[in-house]
Scaffold this active site. Structure first.
Site, mmCIF file in Angstrom:
data_model
loop_
_atom_site.group_PDB
_atom_site.id
_atom_site.type_symbol
_atom_site.label_atom_id
_atom_site.label_comp_id
_atom_site.label_asym_id
_atom_site.label_seq_id
_atom_site.Cartn_x
_atom_site.Cartn_y
_atom_site.Cartn_z
ATOM 1 N N PHE A 52 0.868 -1.188 0.000
ATOM 2 C CA PHE A 52 0.000 0.000 0.000
ATOM 3 C C PHE A 52 0.897 1.228 0.000
ATOM 4 C CE2 PHE A 52 -2.439 3.453 1.813
ATOM 5 C CZ PHE A 52 -3.651 3.345 1.157
ATOM 6 N N LYS A 103 2.844 10.107 8.390
ATOM 7 C CA LYS A 103 2.170 9.586 9.580
ATOM 8 C C LYS A 103 2.777 10.135 10.873
ATOM 9 C CE LYS A 103 -0.080 5.413 7.752
ATOM 10 N NZ LYS A 103 -1.472 5.810 8.018
ATOM 11 N N ASP A 136 9.285 2.806 1.368
ATOM 12 C CA ASP A 136 8.098 3.490 1.877
ATOM 13 C C ASP A 136 8.057 3.261 3.381
ATOM 14 O OD1 ASP A 136 5.579 4.161 2.808
ATOM 15 O OD2 ASP A 136 4.510 3.389 1.058
#
Length: 406
Positions: free
Chosen positions: A139, A253, A224
């Site tokens: 993702f 995040k 990532d």
């Protein structure tokens, strides 16, 4: 308590239906606790999907935001600003990177990374070297480019045609990658731990072999670390403990501790391909976000916090194993640091959503990673007593569901 002038029905009336939140609406948070409109208290094991790295209303973050709010909020990237420069110095001083691009989210950080990889290949090789290889169940975001690189078809359906030149191979399968990579590959992108894909850690030997294959084919390696970064794995960034250094790393995040900010980190050699005017963002690197992110790093990047992540990991795993010994609900517990996944056993398959709903009824917020994996991403500094109480609540939730599985 809130005056409840808006509620869950308001959502259905005024919001597009791409989300399906529960009836409760949290209105206040402190540390690892939340309170909803009715004043009910919850222990927070979700932390805004691994975002609230220091919980809710951490004093250092509040002070940074309030102090900067009295100075300047926004300049755009027509000008630079002091907090952005200070944050970039801090991040490059602590990582492999020499240069940083700031943006607003993990998706934007990945979008920038994928664009930069193609631009670098174009500048240094040829336009034919444009293919990106990613992994099944990965993702990387919800923009059209990032959702195309992501390895979950369900997020792409209905948005076709998607960008070309992207392929996917099984995660932790080096022979599959070896068969797919070629002189046309400009980059391989991977998560050190697949988060949305089920909390699947990369095997260290696999990660090292990916690095070697990228070097052999003059392809960039992109990590990532949107979910694994900023202490989540127990290291400031997970690449450190894997022993593999990427060419580009993305972060978001936890970087802002709840304030929207993203970053793409890279070397000067690669970053040179983002010349003046080649990429941009209006809000990226704004003084407010960068001030908060600096405060986050000051707290997270300390032995006290990072060592504490491992202690909290061990405590959660110990409690999950005890719950499993009693209720036989998990087939595997995996992950690193405070990114943990508990895969439901065969007789509990498909019931992740049920467990989340039952946990909320007991006053606990947690996540799933697909229908069969409970995901735990609490604050990095969650009090150990909150962990114990939260796990008590999880066990009570599982007990309420158990009769349906016998």
């Amino acid at each position: 308590m809130s005056d409840n002038t808006v509620n869950r029905a308001t959502f259905d009336a005024v919001m597009v239906p791409n989300y399906n939140p529960p009836a409760i609406i949290p209105v206040r948070g402190k540390g690892s606790r939340l309170w909803d409109q009715e004043g009910r208290e919850y222990i927070d094991f979700a932390a805004g999907i691994a975002v609230n790295a220091l919980g809710h209303c951490h004093p250092a973050l509040l002070n940074a935001l309030k102090t900067q709010a009295d100075k300047v909020w926004h300049l755009s990237n027509v000008f630079t600003n002091e907090p952005a420069l200070e944050l970039a110095k801090k991040m490059t001083g602590r990582t492999f990177a020499e240069q940083v691009f700031f943006c607003n989210s993990g998706a934007e950080a990945n979008e920038a990374a994928f664009k930069l990889a193609r631009k670098y290949a174009h500048d240094n090789f040829s336009g034919d070297k444009h293919e990106i290889i990613a992994f099944h169940q990965a993702f990387h975001g919800r923009t059209l480019f990032t959702v195309s690189v992501g390895g979950q078809a369900k997020y792409r359906e209905g948005f076709e045609p998607v960008p070309a030149g992207i392929s996917h191979v099984p995660f932790n399968d080096i022979e599959a990658l070896r068969a797919a990579i070629s002189e046309h590959t400009c980059a391989v992108v991977m998560e050190p731990i697949q988060g949305e894909g089920g909390v699947i850690p990369a095997d260290p030997e696999f990660a090292k072999a990916v690095r070697t294959l990228c070097d052999e084919h003059q392809a960039l390696l992109i990590f990532d670390e949107v979910q694994t970064g900023v202490g989540r794995s127990g290291a400031l960034y997970a690449y450190e403990s894997l022993g593999v250094t990427p060419d580009i790393l993305t972060s978001a995040k936890g970087l802002g501790g709840g304030f929207p900010i993203g970053a793409m980190l890279t070397t000067k050699k690669v970053g040179a391909s983002f010349g003046v005017g080649s990429h941009g963002t209006t809000y990226g690197g704004n003084p407010l976000g960068c001030s908060v992110a600096k405060a986050v790093l000051d707290v997270v990047d300390t032995p006290e916090t990072l060592d504490g992540v491992q202690r909290r990991h061990d405590l959660i795993v110990e409690r999950l194993e005890a719950i499993n010994a009693q209720h036989h609900c998990f087939s595997q517990i995996r992950g690193k640091g405070l990114l943990l996944g508990a895969e439901l056993s065969p007789r509990w398959q498909g019931r992740g959503g049920d467990v989340l709903a039952a946990a909320r009824e007991q006053g606990l917020m947690l996540l799933i990673a697909g229908p069969n994996v409970l995901r735990f991403t609490p604050s990095l500094i969650i009090p150990e007593d909150d962990i114990q109480q939260g796990m008590d609540r999880l066990e009570r939730a599982i007990e309420t569901l158990k009769p349906n599985n016998q």
